[in-house]
Design an enzyme around this catalytic site. Structure first.
Site, PDB file in Angstrom:
ATOM      1  N   GLY A 115       0.797  -1.216   0.000  1.00  0.00           N
ATOM      2  CA  GLY A 115       0.000   0.000   0.000  1.00  0.00           C
ATOM      3  C   GLY A 115       0.827   1.260   0.000  1.00  0.00           C
ATOM      4  CG  ASP A 116       3.182   2.554   2.546  1.00  0.00           C
ATOM      5  OD1 ASP A 116       2.265   3.379   2.540  1.00  0.00           O
ATOM      6  OD2 ASP A 116       3.477   1.905   3.552  1.00  0.00           O
TER       7      ASP A 116
END
Length: 265
Positions: free
Chosen positions: A210-211
């Site tokens: 998610g980063d």
């Protein structure tokens, strides 16, 4: 190897409050097929409102940084192709993704690094339909001057390997890892001329799922923030002897600037 650190195609994960003392960043997704997703910020703490005003959350499950009022710099693996794209929502201006004060803007075009094939060249620009002038932009490194030392990472990705996406922005610091040491961790996989590594040999702090696409940054000689990396990939999240791998921004600075100019940004 859970290579990428993005959640493209994996948006079923719910936003949850940050686990105390945990910050994880995730890796990117390739165009086709979409790879397994990876990290958010692990081993971090919650960022203060306004601390990193250039941070951007993208609706496909990636991060980014405001390169200019109309452009977001992110990872190539987070987008499918160069061309018109009105499907991405960028969220800015708030560490809490549910805050009423958050700014949300749609995309209108995507530029993915020419020649990107899943190995190296992991950068892209997303043009916003309207400029965001209330938030600071993040300059990029144009030389290797700042490609060492201690770096900052931040994101809304998972706070542990395999965990859920975060509601609040997390931050952490990680040290530079040499190409030789990083290549030993990822024999045959690291593109040393195009990627830069960071992390602790003991693990514990890293970007995670998610980063992907988010910035790795530090202070320059004037004490201003400067971006040196883009969250790209890694073996899981915060594992020992498995540093995070980031696109080395200085390698592509002129290409990014040329692309930005062609997009009017």
């Amino acid at each position: 190897m859970n290579r990428w650190r993005s959640l493209t195609g994996r948006m079923a994960a719910t936003l949850v409050a940050i686990t105390a003392g945990s910050l994880v960043l995730t890796a990117p997704a390739t165009a086709a097929p979409i790879p397994d997703t990876a990290p958010s910020v692990v081993g971090g703490t919650r960022a203060a409102q306004g601390e990193f005003p250039f941070m951007v959350r993208l609706s496909m499950g990636c991060g980014g940084a405001l390169y200019s009022p109309r452009l977001v710099l992110t990872a190539a693996h987070c987008v499918n192709r160069t061309g018109t794209n009105t499907s991405i929502t960028a969220t800015l201006g708030a560490v809490d993704l549910q805050a009423s004060s958050r700014i949300q803007v749609k995309s209108n075009y995507v530029y993915r690094a020419p020649g990107y094939n899943g190995s190296g060249k992991d950068w892209a620009l997303i043009r916003l339909a309207t400029p965001v002038t209330s938030q600071a932009t993040l300059p990029i490194a144009t030389s290797t001057t700042y490609d060492s030392g201690t770096f900052n990472i931040a994101g809304w990705g998972a706070a542990r390997e395999g965990g859920a996406q975060q509601r609040y922005l997390l931050k952490a610091t990680v040290p530079f890892v040499t190409d030789a040491s990083c290549s030993a961790s990822y024999p045959g996989d690291l593109v040393a001329a195009e990627e830069i590594c960071a992390g602790y040999a003991s693990g514990g702090t890293d970007t995670c799922q998610g980063d992907s696409g988010g910035p790795m940054f530090r202070r320059d000689a004037s004490n201003a923030w400067i971006q040196v990396g883009i969250v790209s990939w890694g073996d899981g999240c915060a594992r020992p002897n498995a540093p995070g791998v980031y696109t080395q921004v200085s390698t592509f600075a002129s290409s990014i600037a040329s692309a930005a100019a062609s997009l009017g940004g």
